[in-house]
Design an enzyme around this catalytic site. Structure first.
Site, short mmCIF file in Angstrom:
data_model
loop_
_atom_site.label_atom_id
_atom_site.label_comp_id
_atom_site.label_asym_id
_atom_site.label_seq_id
_atom_site.Cartn_x
_atom_site.Cartn_y
_atom_site.Cartn_z
N HIS A 34 38.79 -37.08 11.85
CA HIS A 34 40.31 -36.78 11.98
C HIS A 34 40.76 -37.60 13.19
CE1 HIS A 34 37.89 -35.01 15.44
NE2 HIS A 34 39.06 -34.70 15.99
N ASN A 87 40.09 -40.95 17.95
CA ASN A 87 38.85 -41.07 18.83
C ASN A 87 37.77 -40.85 17.87
OD1 ASN A 87 39.72 -41.67 21.25
ND2 ASN A 87 39.80 -39.49 21.84
N GLN A 132 44.62 -37.78 15.64
CA GLN A 132 45.73 -36.89 16.28
C GLN A 132 46.96 -37.59 16.29
OE1 GLN A 132 44.23 -35.02 20.02
NE2 GLN A 132 42.34 -36.01 19.64
N SER A 164 35.11 -34.54 20.03
CA SER A 164 34.32 -33.14 20.24
C SER A 164 33.93 -32.74 18.75
CB SER A 164 35.23 -32.01 20.98
OG SER A 164 36.50 -32.30 20.07
N CYS A 198 32.16 -25.89 11.14
CA CYS A 198 33.16 -27.02 11.75
C CYS A 198 34.58 -26.25 11.59
CB CYS A 198 32.92 -28.16 10.90
SG CYS A 198 34.51 -29.15 11.06
N CYS A 258 36.71 -28.00 8.76
CA CYS A 258 36.59 -27.96 7.40
C CYS A 258 37.35 -27.02 6.57
CB CYS A 258 35.01 -27.61 7.07
SG CYS A 258 33.88 -29.00 7.09
N HIS A 307 33.71 -33.49 5.30
CA HIS A 307 33.07 -33.35 6.57
C HIS A 307 32.38 -34.57 7.07
CE1 HIS A 307 31.60 -31.04 10.19
NE2 HIS A 307 30.64 -32.00 10.00
N HIS A 319 33.90 -33.98 12.11
CA HIS A 319 34.75 -34.26 10.99
C HIS A 319 35.75 -35.16 11.25
CE1 HIS A 319 36.17 -31.79 7.48
NE2 HIS A 319 37.20 -32.57 7.68
ZN ZN Z 1 33.93 -30.24 9.01
#
Ligand code: ZN
Length: 337
Positions: free
Chosen positions: A166, A153, A168, A161, A51, A54, A113, A164
């Site tokens: 996250h 998203n 933006q 995509s 990833c 990570c 993760h 993990h």
């Molecule tokens: Zn990750």
């Protein structure tokens, strides 16, 4: 509740954008013969060596992520906007264009993760909010930046995509379309009533108590009256706060609790890691906006199960958004979870 809302086709007005949504509640009675598949189970591992988000891993551009312990921010290696573009303006007859500059960042919510927002402790979500505040303030004071869009998203179905968890930040020179509409509508109301549009809206929603999902001392979450997505939710403060940097500590905790409760309810709704796009709409940063009232919206695509998705197609592409299940029914389902 007005009974017509639950049986008669009607259109509802969005006070923030000035647009309408078509509601067809009678259609929820039509038989459903689609498949109900079981949800794909969510990621369980804490660290994935492959990833690029990570801790300690190497990203595609060769940079190595630090061994971060809480929330980690970095500039997007493939940002949609660039800080340095050649300024230009194109005006030829009916054709108009101009350069756009900005900064795109990625915010990893935690080093874990598999830990999505609903899995996180409220104090850890507060850390995420602190990072949002810092980014809004820092990017917003940059003279080349006039608007800061924070969003997430979540889920492959939303085109995310990387699993993990996250979010933006896209900060840019110009003010985006949706924000221009909301700025105008809030300003009109403020000028006419010397009051925030959403303060009055919150009061009405709490009084009616038909679309409220969860309320704590300083915040409330509702399925907005004009919701487009089946289980759309808006989290907003009860008092007028122009941007997230102005939250008190108590409000920040309440806001974190709202995020936790709403996303947990989402996961419970169809027993899956619930996909959505969420975003914070708040005052642009080019000047003071006395009418703005910040709010966070969740636009989830799921309709009936973990696999049955709403598509914005046909009439919705050419006419306007349409929904079958009413905002009241959706709010009741979420409230009861
Ligand atoms: Zn990750």
């Amino acid at each position: 509740m007005n009974n017509d809302f639950s049986s008669t086709p009607h259109r509802r007005y969005n006070i923030l954008t000035g647009e309408y949504v078509l509601v067809s509640p009678h259609r929820t009675k039509r038989p459903w013969q689609g498949k109900k598949e079981s949800a794909s189970k969510k990621e369980q591992i804490k660290h994935d060596p492959n990833c690029y988000l990570c801790a300690g891993n190497t990203r595609i551009n060769g940079e190595v992520n630090p061994d971060y312990k809480s929330t980690f921010v970095f500039k997007n290696d493939f940002g949609a906007l660039l800080e340095d573009s050649t300024p230009f303006s194109y005006n030829e007859g009916l054709l108009k264009a101009e350069d756009e500059t900005g900064i795109c960042k990625v915010i990893c919510f935690s080093p874990n993760h598999s830990e999505t927002l609903p899995d996180m402790e409220i104090s850890a979500i507060e850390n995420v909010i602190s990072v949002w505040q810092k980014e809004y303030k820092e990017l917003g004071t940059n003279p080349a930046i006039n608007h800061v869009q924070i969003f997430e998203n979540k889920g492959a179905i939303m085109g995310c995509s990387n699993p993990h968890p996250h979010g933006q930040v896209w900060a840019q020179k110009s003010i985006p379309n949706e924000v221009i509409k909301k700025t105008q509508k809030q300003q009109e109301y403020f000028d006419a009533n010397q009051q925030s549009l959403l303060v009055d809206y919150v009061k009405q929603e709490i009084e009616l108590n038909e679309r409220v999902v969860f309320e704590n001392e300083t915040f409330v979450s509702v399925v907005p009256f004009w919701a487009v997505w089946p289980y759309e939710v808006m989290i907003l403060p009860k008092r007028q706060i122009q941007n997230i940097a102005l939250l008190t500590n108590a409000e920040k905790t309440d806001y974190a609790e709202q995020i936790k409760v709403v996303t947990q309810k989402y996961d419970l709704l169809f027993d899956c890691s619930f996909p959505y796009s969420s975003g914070i709409h708040q005052a642009p940063t080019d000047k003071d906006y006395n009418a703005w009232h910040f709010h966070m919206s969740f636009y989830p695509p799921l309709l009936r199960s973990a696999t049955v998705k709403k598509f914005m197609v046909g009439y919705e592409m050419f006419g306007m958004p349409q929904r079958d299940i009413t905002a009241e029914v959706a709010a009741q389902s979420l409230r009861e979870l």
